[in-house]
Design a protein around this motif. Structure first.
Motif, PDB file in Angstrom:
ATOM      1  N   ALA A  12       0.748  -1.314   0.115  1.00 51.24           N
ATOM      2  CA  ALA A  12      -0.033  -0.071   0.042  1.00 51.24           C
ATOM      3  C   ALA A  12       0.946   1.351   0.141  1.00 51.24           C
ATOM      4  O   ALA A  12       0.544   2.145  -0.755  1.00 51.24           O
ATOM      5  CB  ALA A  12      -0.889   0.068   1.184  1.00 51.24           C
ATOM      6  N   GLU A  13       2.170   1.295   0.777  1.00 51.07           N
ATOM      7  CA  GLU A  13       2.691   2.317   0.488  1.00 51.07           C
ATOM      8  C   GLU A  13       3.633   2.679  -0.776  1.00 51.07           C
ATOM      9  O   GLU A  13       3.757   3.728  -1.226  1.00 51.07           O
ATOM     10  CB  GLU A  13       3.885   2.225   1.897  1.00 51.07           C
ATOM     11  N   GLN A  15       2.149   1.919  -3.474  1.00 50.88           N
ATOM     12  CA  GLN A  15       1.345   2.554  -4.420  1.00 50.88           C
ATOM     13  C   GLN A  15       1.251   4.003  -4.117  1.00 50.88           C
ATOM     14  O   GLN A  15       1.188   4.799  -5.142  1.00 50.88           O
ATOM     15  CB  GLN A  15      -0.125   1.759  -4.126  1.00 50.88           C
ATOM     16  N   ARG A  16       1.192   4.343  -2.824  1.00 50.35           N
ATOM     17  CA  ARG A  16       1.084   5.853  -2.368  1.00 50.35           C
ATOM     18  C   ARG A  16       2.385   6.421  -3.044  1.00 50.35           C
ATOM     19  O   ARG A  16       2.174   7.571  -3.702  1.00 50.35           O
ATOM     20  CB  ARG A  16       1.116   5.932  -0.764  1.00 50.35           C
ATOM     21  N   ARG A  17       3.424   5.893  -2.720  1.00 45.33           N
ATOM     22  CA  ARG A  17       4.528   6.484  -3.435  1.00 45.33           C
ATOM     23  C   ARG A  17       4.687   6.767  -4.850  1.00 45.33           C
ATOM     24  O   ARG A  17       5.111   7.433  -5.518  1.00 45.33           O
ATOM     25  CB  ARG A  17       6.109   5.953  -2.944  1.00 45.33           C
ATOM     26  N   GLU A  19       2.086   6.865  -6.821  1.00 45.65           N
ATOM     27  CA  GLU A  19       1.167   8.075  -7.259  1.00 45.65           C
ATOM     28  C   GLU A  19       1.906   9.344  -7.069  1.00 45.65           C
ATOM     29  O   GLU A  19       1.531  10.134  -7.906  1.00 45.65           O
ATOM     30  CB  GLU A  19      -0.050   8.219  -6.185  1.00 45.65           C
ATOM     31  N   LYS A  20       2.856   9.525  -6.086  1.00 46.17           N
ATOM     32  CA  LYS A  20       3.368  10.840  -6.042  1.00 46.17           C
ATOM     33  C   LYS A  20       4.603  10.887  -6.974  1.00 46.17           C
ATOM     34  O   LYS A  20       5.044  11.948  -7.244  1.00 46.17           O
ATOM     35  CB  LYS A  20       3.945  11.053  -4.647  1.00 46.17           C
ATOM     36  N   LYS A  24       0.406  11.658 -13.590  1.00 40.53           N
ATOM     37  CA  LYS A  24      -0.900  11.204 -13.114  1.00 40.53           C
ATOM     38  C   LYS A  24      -1.238   9.981 -14.364  1.00 40.53           C
ATOM     39  O   LYS A  24      -1.779   9.107 -13.923  1.00 40.53           O
ATOM     40  CB  LYS A  24      -1.724  12.183 -13.221  1.00 40.53           C
ATOM     41  N   TYR A  27       0.347   6.769 -13.509  1.00 40.27           N
ATOM     42  CA  TYR A  27      -0.449   6.247 -12.380  1.00 40.27           C
ATOM     43  C   TYR A  27      -1.636   5.515 -12.904  1.00 40.27           C
ATOM     44  O   TYR A  27      -1.785   4.460 -12.371  1.00 40.27           O
ATOM     45  CB  TYR A  27      -0.309   7.078 -11.391  1.00 40.27           C
ATOM     46  N   TRP A 339       3.880  -0.978  -9.094  1.00 42.45           N
ATOM     47  CA  TRP A 339       3.998   0.156  -8.065  1.00 42.45           C
ATOM     48  C   TRP A 339       5.071   0.219  -7.283  1.00 42.45           C
ATOM     49  O   TRP A 339       5.815   1.550  -7.131  1.00 42.45           O
ATOM     50  CB  TRP A 339       2.819  -0.174  -7.095  1.00 42.45           C
ATOM     51  N   ALA A 343       7.555   3.553  -7.689  1.00 44.36           N
ATOM     52  CA  ALA A 343       7.985   4.034  -6.401  1.00 44.36           C
ATOM     53  C   ALA A 343       9.662   4.104  -6.337  1.00 44.36           C
ATOM     54  O   ALA A 343       9.905   5.074  -5.551  1.00 44.36           O
ATOM     55  CB  ALA A 343       7.378   3.438  -5.271  1.00 44.36           C
TER      56      ALA A 343
END
Length: 390
Positions: A12-13, A15-17, A19-20, A24, A27, A339, A343
């Motif tokens: 999950a982390e 995936q969050r990284r 996205e940043k 876009k 992603y 992801w 990331a």
């Protein structure tokens, strides 16, 4: 270990990284599922419905995660599933291959991939080549011969992909090629992530949307959509066609996309040595049940006559354990390692694989097993109505 700038603790982390860190549109392409995304969501959510039955004493001091898939010894029952055109990082499939090698495991290379099979096998000799039923028989046999010469250890035939392109929830349109006009159109999103652009700039080339493994050796491959168009124009295969394709490959032969027990049995008849219970990560026929819901019935139907893989919805090591307990010999992951690559490049892919390894190990410990081969349905609490039989 705690998260740092160069390490993350969960998928999950990652995936969050991701996205940043990437534009876009890139992603969003990693999130895509067909139509309303019903199958995409169920693939992951279904795992949460399954419970585990832990033990509290006589727990094993050490655990053995190693296994063998498609004739290859790997350190854990997780391999990287083939995914097309990996434009999230300049290293692409070669970076994935190196990361998988560092983690002691294997990968599938998509025939729609952006790196030539020779370079990928050089980075990881546990590489399986993935093909679609695409083009003439002569063209297909030429691809298989190239893969064989390169050292591919097995063949993956992907059949869980239909012509539907509908997306109800905003997946971006992918460009035919990266040229000046395309670059200008995507400039606002790209300039918002200068680090991603800089990583490609240092290599001297833009993201590559060609498919070198669909070309004759030494020639440039068609664009992704050029190859997609040829695939759409090729009559779909019959079971006799698949038996013919099997006859052209003398190594391990996996048919990917099984969701019905009767199709699993037909795969055996066609000569497959392995199958993957899969719905193309929710990118095939929407409203197909999650792969994990279909796994027990399919595993029972084949009764150990071939290897069974589960592809779809894996997000943590305990998911891997649940799949093995319900009949899988190993799992294939797609979005998690993409992801990870978005990331942190190659290191991010390795990071994801090691997260899954730690999760498998700790879940085995809690269940009181010293090996992944000791798992059984008795380790899982299956609620009424969970499984599906198509």
């Amino acid at each position: 270990m705690a998260s740092t700038r160069d390490w993350f603790e969960s998928v999950a982390e990652a995936q969050r990284r991701a996205e940043k860190r990437v534009p876009k549109p890139v992603y969003l392409a990693l999130l895509a599922g067909s139509e309303a995304g019903t199958t995409l969501a169920d693939n992951a959510a279904a795992f949460a419905e399954l419970g585990l039955r832990p033990r509290i004493a006589d727990l094993p001091a050490t655990r053995d995660l190693s296994t063998t898939v498609l004739g290859q010894n790997i350190s854990m029952p997780v391999i990287c599933s083939p995914t097309g055109v990996q434009a999230v990082d300049p290293a692409g499939e070669v970076g994935v291959a190196r990361a998988a090698a560092r983690s002691g495991t294997a990968l599938g290379l998509s025939s729609f991939g952006s790196q030539p099979i020779e370079a990928v096998v050089a980075a990881n000799d546990k590489t399986f080549f993935q093909v679609y039923w695409l083009g003439s028989r002569d063209a297909m046999t030429a691809r298989l011969e190239r893969a064989r010469d390169a050292g591919a250890k097995g063949l993956i035939v992907t059949l869980d992909w239909i012509f539907a392109t509908a997306r109800d929830w905003g997946s971006p349109a992918l460009p035919e090629r990266i040229d000046l006009r395309t670059a200008l159109r995507f400039a606002p999103a790209v300039l918002a992530h200068p680090g991603w652009l800089w990583r490609f700039a240092r290599t001297g080339h833009l993201p590559d949307l060609t498919t070198p493994n669909l070309a004759a050796r030494g020639e440039p491959g068609p664009t992704f959509f050029g190859a997609y168009g040829e695939w759409m124009g090729t009559p779909p295969p019959t079971w006799d066609d698949l038996a013919w394709l099997r006859s052209q490959w003398d190594g391990p032969f996996l048919i990917k996309g099984i969701s019905r027990p009767d199709d699993a049995e037909r795969a055996i008849d066609a000569g497959a040595t392995a199958i993957s219970v899969s719905n193309h990560g929710g990118n095939n026929l929407d409203s197909t049940p999650a792969a994990i819901r279909l796994l027990p019935g399919i595993a029972k139907a084949v009764g150990g006559q071939l290897e069974v893989f589960l592809d779809g919805g894996i997000r943590r090591g305990s998911d891997v354990v649940k799949a093995l307990a319900l009949g899988a010999d190993a799992v294939m992951i797609g979005r998690p390692y993409l992801w990870g690559m978005a990331a942190g490049g190659e290191q991010g892919v390795h990071n994801v694989l090691e997260i899954l390894r730690q999760g498998i190990d700790s879940t085995l410990y809690g269940l009181g097993h010293s090996s992944v081969h000791d798992l059984s349905p008795d380790d899982v609490v299956i609620p009424d109505g969970f499984t599906r039989g198509l």
